[in-house]
Structures are given as C-alpha cells and as structure tokens.
Write a protein that holds these residues in place. Structure first.
Motif, PDB file in Angstrom:
ATOM      1  N   TYR A 112       0.838  -1.192   0.000  1.00  0.00           N
ATOM      2  CA  TYR A 112       0.000   0.000   0.000  1.00  0.00           C
ATOM      3  C   TYR A 112       0.874   1.242   0.000  1.00  0.00           C
ATOM      4  N   TRP A 113       0.293   2.334  -0.449  1.00  0.00           N
ATOM      5  CA  TRP A 113       0.939   3.642  -0.398  1.00  0.00           C
ATOM      6  C   TRP A 113      -0.138   4.711  -0.226  1.00  0.00           C
ATOM      7  N   ILE A 114       0.260   5.845   0.323  1.00  0.00           N
ATOM      8  CA  ILE A 114      -0.685   6.957   0.480  1.00  0.00           C
ATOM      9  C   ILE A 114       0.053   8.261   0.225  1.00  0.00           C
ATOM     10  N   GLY A 115      -0.640   9.220  -0.384  1.00  0.00           N
ATOM     11  CA  GLY A 115      -0.067  10.539  -0.598  1.00  0.00           C
ATOM     12  C   GLY A 115       0.227  11.223   0.725  1.00  0.00           C
ATOM     13  N   GLU A 116       1.285  12.000   0.732  1.00  0.00           N
ATOM     14  CA  GLU A 116       1.759  12.606   1.987  1.00  0.00           C
ATOM     15  C   GLU A 116       0.681  13.416   2.699  1.00  0.00           C
ATOM     16  N   ARG A 117      -0.108  14.193   1.950  1.00  0.00           N
ATOM     17  CA  ARG A 117      -1.092  15.063   2.612  1.00  0.00           C
ATOM     18  C   ARG A 117      -2.247  14.293   3.244  1.00  0.00           C
ATOM     19  N   PHE A 118      -2.361  12.983   2.937  1.00  0.00           N
ATOM     20  CA  PHE A 118      -3.437  12.166   3.508  1.00  0.00           C
ATOM     21  C   PHE A 118      -2.939  11.211   4.591  1.00  0.00           C
ATOM     22  N   ALA A 119      -1.634  11.214   4.821  1.00  0.00           N
ATOM     23  CA  ALA A 119      -1.027  10.254   5.756  1.00  0.00           C
ATOM     24  C   ALA A 119      -1.429  10.561   7.196  1.00  0.00           C
ATOM     25  N   PHE A 123      -7.066   7.063   6.969  1.00  0.00           N
ATOM     26  CA  PHE A 123      -7.625   6.635   5.683  1.00  0.00           C
ATOM     27  C   PHE A 123      -7.041   5.299   5.222  1.00  0.00           C
ATOM     28  N   MET A 124      -5.719   5.145   5.359  1.00  0.00           N
ATOM     29  CA  MET A 124      -5.113   3.904   4.875  1.00  0.00           C
ATOM     30  C   MET A 124      -5.503   2.720   5.759  1.00  0.00           C
TER      31      MET A 124
END
Length: 195
Positions: A112-119, A123-124
């Motif tokens: 998995y990966w998540i954009g920095e502004r959503f970390a 959400f993940m």
C-alpha cells in the motif's frame, strides 16, 4: 467496522467501500490524478518503495501498469485498487494484493501507499481493512501477508492497528530505494479479529 463490496458485470466494476473511503481498480482516466499525487509525494514515498524508473509517472508507463494489473486480475494472481476519499472522490493512495497463491497456501501479499497530505489520518487503515475483507470474504483466502521496513513506524502501527501480527524478520528481503533492506513480516489469518 462495516465494509461493502459492490459488484458490476466485470472485475473492473468492483468497488469496496468503508466509512470514509472507497476503492476501485485503476483505469486509464485515473492517470493524471495518480501521477500528480505520486509526484507531489515523491520525497515522502521514495524511502519506502523500489527505485522509480525514469518514466514512472508517464502516461505510457501507467498504461503498461494497467495492462499488468488487468492480466493479474484475470488470472486471479493480483488485485490492485486505488483509494479515494468518500466525501469528495479525491485520490489518496493505493492498495494491492499480489502473489496470490492457491492450492494448499490460499494466501496473498499486500502492499500500500498513500499521498503525503493524507497520511496519518486513518484513511489507509480503512483502505487496508477493506482489502483484507475482500481477500477473506470474496477471494476466500486463508492468509494475508505484509512487510515493512523496521524503521517505518507508521506502517508498522497501521498493520498492528488493523489486526496483523508481527511474525518475523527477513534480512535483505526487498530492494527498496536502491538497496536490499531488512523487513518486518506481518500476517493475518481469516479467523483473526479484524478492525
């Protein structure tokens, strides 16, 4: 936590939904949002990922990626999803089940990966939980595995939060950011408690 699977007539029409997220298989129309999010998060993501090829974010590279994903989906060996915020359909990241093994194993690996502004906003955790539910309930797998770098505290915490158990340490397990690196190994079994 409740997760819902919405089925369409093709695998590409499957939609997983959680309290604040929804996940769908990637489509060519996702390229611009995907490339933009990956580019803005490059510094945040590269310490945790394999080295990006020079054309990693290009349209043709994304098309090749989609062809591979679609082939894996048809063969039942991999299932890739993009993660969107439910409230406004903003792309936030991705989750993939890969190396699906049938026969006596009935297992898969998760990344998995998540954009920095959503970390670090939960959400993940919701997205990973939705894909775990998909793996156990829709694919009838027995085991889902994941791995993270020992110093990736956020990823380790996420896996433990959603119900994975740490089961080992693998030396030079994956080539991440240009070098072979040790990883912590995690697993969850179908009958284990989940988020």
């Amino acid at each position: 936590m409740l997760f819902t699977v919405f089925r369409g007539e093709s695998p590409q029409a499957i939609r997983l939904e959680g309290p604040r997220v929804f996940l769908v298989p990637p489509r060519m129309s996702d390229w611009k949002a995907w490339a933009g999010l990956r580019e803005e998060s490059r510094g945040f993501l590269t310490p945790w990922e394999p080295t990006w090829p020079h054309d990693a974010l290009g349209r043709h590279a994304f098309r090749r990626r989609l062809r591979a994903y679609n082939q894996e989906w048809r063969q039942g060996t991999g299932f890739s999803f993009l993660v969107y915020r439910l409230s406004d359909s903003t792309l936030m990241g991705g989750v993939t089940l890969s190396n699906v093994r049938r026969g006596v194993a009935q297992a898969a690996s998760m990344g998995y990966w998540i954009g920095e502004r959503f970390a670090r906003q939960g959400f993940m955790s919701e997205a990973v939980s939705a894909v775990v539910e998909f793996a156990f309930e829709e694919l009838a797998l027995h085991r889902v595995e994941a791995a993270c770098l020992p110093h990736n505290d956020a990823s380790r915490s996420l896996l433990l939060k959603v119900g994975f158990r740490q089961e080992g340490y693998a030396r030079q397990y994956l080539r991440i950011n240009g070098k072979w690196q040790d990883h912590l190994l995690f697993e969850m079994l179908r009958d284990d408690p989940r988020l």
